[in-house]
Design a protein around this motif. Sequence first.
Motif, PDB file in Angstrom:
ATOM      1  N   GLU A  18       0.833  -1.205   0.000  1.00  0.00           N
ATOM      2  CA  GLU A  18       0.000   0.000   0.000  1.00  0.00           C
ATOM      3  C   GLU A  18       0.872   1.262   0.000  1.00  0.00           C
ATOM      4  O   GLU A  18       0.612   2.221  -0.735  1.00  0.00           O
ATOM      5  N   ILE A  19       1.918   1.249   0.804  1.00  0.00           N
ATOM      6  CA  ILE A  19       2.820   2.412   0.879  1.00  0.00           C
ATOM      7  C   ILE A  19       3.515   2.632  -0.454  1.00  0.00           C
ATOM      8  O   ILE A  19       3.598   3.759  -0.968  1.00  0.00           O
TER       9      ILE A  19
ATOM     10  N   ALA B 246       2.531   1.635  -3.406  1.00  0.00           N
ATOM     11  CA  ALA B 246       1.577   2.012  -4.449  1.00  0.00           C
ATOM     12  C   ALA B 246       1.260   3.513  -4.371  1.00  0.00           C
ATOM     13  O   ALA B 246       1.155   4.188  -5.405  1.00  0.00           O
ATOM     14  N   ARG B 247       1.107   4.053  -3.186  1.00  0.00           N
ATOM     15  CA  ARG B 247       0.798   5.476  -3.051  1.00  0.00           C
ATOM     16  C   ARG B 247       2.020   6.348  -3.314  1.00  0.00           C
ATOM     17  O   ARG B 247       1.905   7.462  -3.816  1.00  0.00           O
ATOM     18  N   ASP B 248       3.217   5.824  -2.981  1.00  0.00           N
ATOM     19  CA  ASP B 248       4.477   6.540  -3.222  1.00  0.00           C
ATOM     20  C   ASP B 248       4.437   7.963  -2.659  1.00  0.00           C
ATOM     21  O   ASP B 248       4.893   8.910  -3.286  1.00  0.00           O
ATOM     22  N   GLU B 249       3.878   8.101  -1.464  1.00  0.00           N
ATOM     23  CA  GLU B 249       3.826   9.385  -0.777  1.00  0.00           C
ATOM     24  C   GLU B 249       4.487   9.237   0.592  1.00  0.00           C
ATOM     25  O   GLU B 249       4.544   8.134   1.140  1.00  0.00           O
TER      26      GLU B 249
END
Length: 947
Positions: free
Chosen positions: A437-438, A440-443
Amino acid sequence: MQIDAVAMATPSESFYAALSEIGQLLMRSLEPPMLYEAVIEVLERRIGARLVMVGELQGGQWRRIAPARTAPGVADVYPERLPFALARPAFWRGEPQLESDVRQLEGLEALRPAYVRHGVRAVAAVPVLKFGEVCAALVIRAGDADFFSAPMIELLRQAAASIGLGLEACEQRARLLQSVRDEARQRRVLRLFSEMVKLVTHSADEPSLLAGACRVARGIGGYRTAWIGLCEEGDPAALRVRAQEGLADDVTGARFVPAEHAHAGDAVARALSTGEAQVGHAAGADRPEWAPGEGPSGMRTLLALPLRTGGAVVGCFVIGADEVDAFGAIEIRVFAEMAVELGLGIQMQNAQAARLAAERDLRFGLQYFRTILSRQHAGIVVMSEGRRVSFANEAFCTLFGLAETPAELEGLPAEAFYERLRQACADPEREWRRIQEILARDEPVEGDEVVMKDGRTFLRDFTPIRIDGVLQGRLWHQRDVTGQKMHEARVERLAFYDVVTGLPNRRLLFDLLEQARARATEQGALLAVGVLDLDRFKSVNDTIGHGGGDCVLAEASARILGMLREADVLARFGGDEFALVIAGLDSREQLDVISRCILQALRAPFNLMGEQLYLSASVGWTLFPLDASDAEGLVRHADLAMYAAKEEGKDRGSLYEPAMELEQLRLQAMRERIAQALQRSHLQLLFQPIVYIDGLPGLHGVAGMEALLRLGDTDELIEPAKFMHVLDDPQLARPIGRYVLDEALRCCQSWMRAGISIPVSINISTRHLLHPAFFIDIDAVLENYPGVMDVGFGIEVTETGPSMDHARAKVVIEECRRRGIRVGLDDFGTGSASLSHIQKLDIEHIKLDQSFVRDILDDERNMAIAAGVITTARMLAKTVIAEGVETAEQGDLLASLGCHQLQGFSISRPMPAEAVPAWVAGWVPPASWGSLVSERQSLLASQTDGA
């Protein structure tokens, strides 16, 4: 010398000879002054001309150039200057001008005596033309106009023309030479400019650039000196010499302030201020200060060139030369360009130095931060954009228990790396989903909590690494916060719970009370809020110490909890004060039962360190919603009820009534009233006598005067009983005490001046007594009234004061006794441990409280107490003063019990200070006291004889 009136005929051969010699003179290329002198000599010698002179046009006048020196006796006929007005228009067109009688010519009046003396009457002025313009005049004087025949005029015209040709040739030669010099100087400065460009292009650094510029200027230009100064940071008006040629070696690095140098400083200062090249010249024959240090001698000219970088003047390039005209327009223009190039070179060198420094700092920074990251306690991993480990530190391997070293992890594919991470977590599947999840968001993610298999807790940060908006990798930052989480839990508990008892503290109490109020409102039930305070708990701390006191508090809280239900709340406010919240009550009677049970539980003895301590408590209650106040108001009302219980005798409970708050407001109003009275001088002192029970009449029967404070802001004086609570107020106790000290000692000193030397005693509040500045106040008042110590004064303290610290009081009292100040214990018999305090405190006397004296004739218990106190005090060698003696019979009884001194209305009511001397003089003890004294003295005498 006289000139003949009739001119002699001049042979034509002489004319030709004269013209020939003048032509030969032109061939010699003589300078104008020498040419003039030579032509005059030829004319005088060949044609007999006399008093010949040549004048040039200068500054609106004719100025004599030749002869430069005149023969003796004829100086008066050779004027230095003549006005232009003497020349006629034809003269300016190139025609000779003949004056046949100059003695009558206007403008020459000053020369008439000379013309008469030398026989001059006629004058011929022949114009000398240079390049077609009149520039000079050939003047010949004669005794008669006939001297100037037509051939003579023609000869003179040709002579003047020859002079003009000579002048033209001389100027052409000068122009040619100047052109040659200018060309040479131009070639030199162009070579200088070329070399400067090479320097700017090829110099390795700024010092070599500046040194090369000075070297080129001196070596190629041939100038005497060259030096470069750069402005100092913070002081642009001063230069620091960075390079030089031709000066002393030790001036490099020297500080040069233009304002301190008369010649160079002026040119340099102008160059720095205007930003343009400036030329300076020597002002006189004195050796000028051309450069830092002593400077070389012989220099006459200086060129100051401002140096610019980025549009700002940063320094000056200074060149010194021996020639006055060393810096012409060409040099100045080229040197200005050189200065521009040099400034660009400095700017380039600065930029290059900055770039090299930045590259060095970058390399150092990369290595520095790599070293720091390697030694961090937090685990750090950097993943490249190619999804491989590009950096890992030792702490990361340690946190996750990895077998690989950081070097072995570098280059590992991301999937293999993440697999190692999730296997160490308590919930691997959940952790894997979270990582996906982290990514995939790459924020950025901060403070992501991860629970490990071994129970540890990690906080994880994730940061995408972007440079100029382009993703270059990802950084994982993990740190172990297990200890921090445990500490936070402990801190959170400390924030809401009491350390000693484990009970909720004040902060948590109000949260729980708000919740209980809401529930009581919903359920329509009564909610009881109570404040409980242990009676005389301070004596427990004084007896067994604060550690033992904490044990008592813990035991007391456990006993109270034993009386409560699980849903009820007991909290510790601080000190020995507790708060209670009891919900779901049906009636006030039910609260009374609970209150009695709690008080009964606290009456049981406390066993501590082999001793039994007996305590009691006072509790105040209020009922919600009968009392519809908010949480703060409920607690405050319960606190007022608790204080009411204490005033009623302690060891009991009390329910809040609105009148209690009114009483509190009354007390606060009285406090403000006393504060204003103190500021407005509305406080007064009255004095009540203390007499010896076996004393004499008058002064010798009076033991002293006690100062009694009164409030006098109205027509009726108010006694301290109505404002007793103010006397120990933290803000007012000391100011009131200082007033009483000052006023009482002032009155005592005034009595002494009236011949009445009796001591005065003063009531001191316990808060003032224990104040750190107490002895400062004592010393100040004794300094104002030094005579009081001759008769002495005393202070009286109450051992039941609310702020009494007996350990501190003992030290203060001992210091008072050391200073000669008497100390007495007031209101004795009303405290909890008065007898022990007599033994511990170094007091001189005790005052038997008037509550025992008032009914001593009718109440045997009071008489027994009084007798016991008097006997005990006598055995401890303490004086006893009985206060509140209102009848002679009370005095007689106290005398029979062995009391030493009496005070009360039967002796005297309190009086103003001015009434004291008369009262003392008229004091007469009751007759019955004398018989008692006689009986006692007889008894003592018989006992002595029997022994």
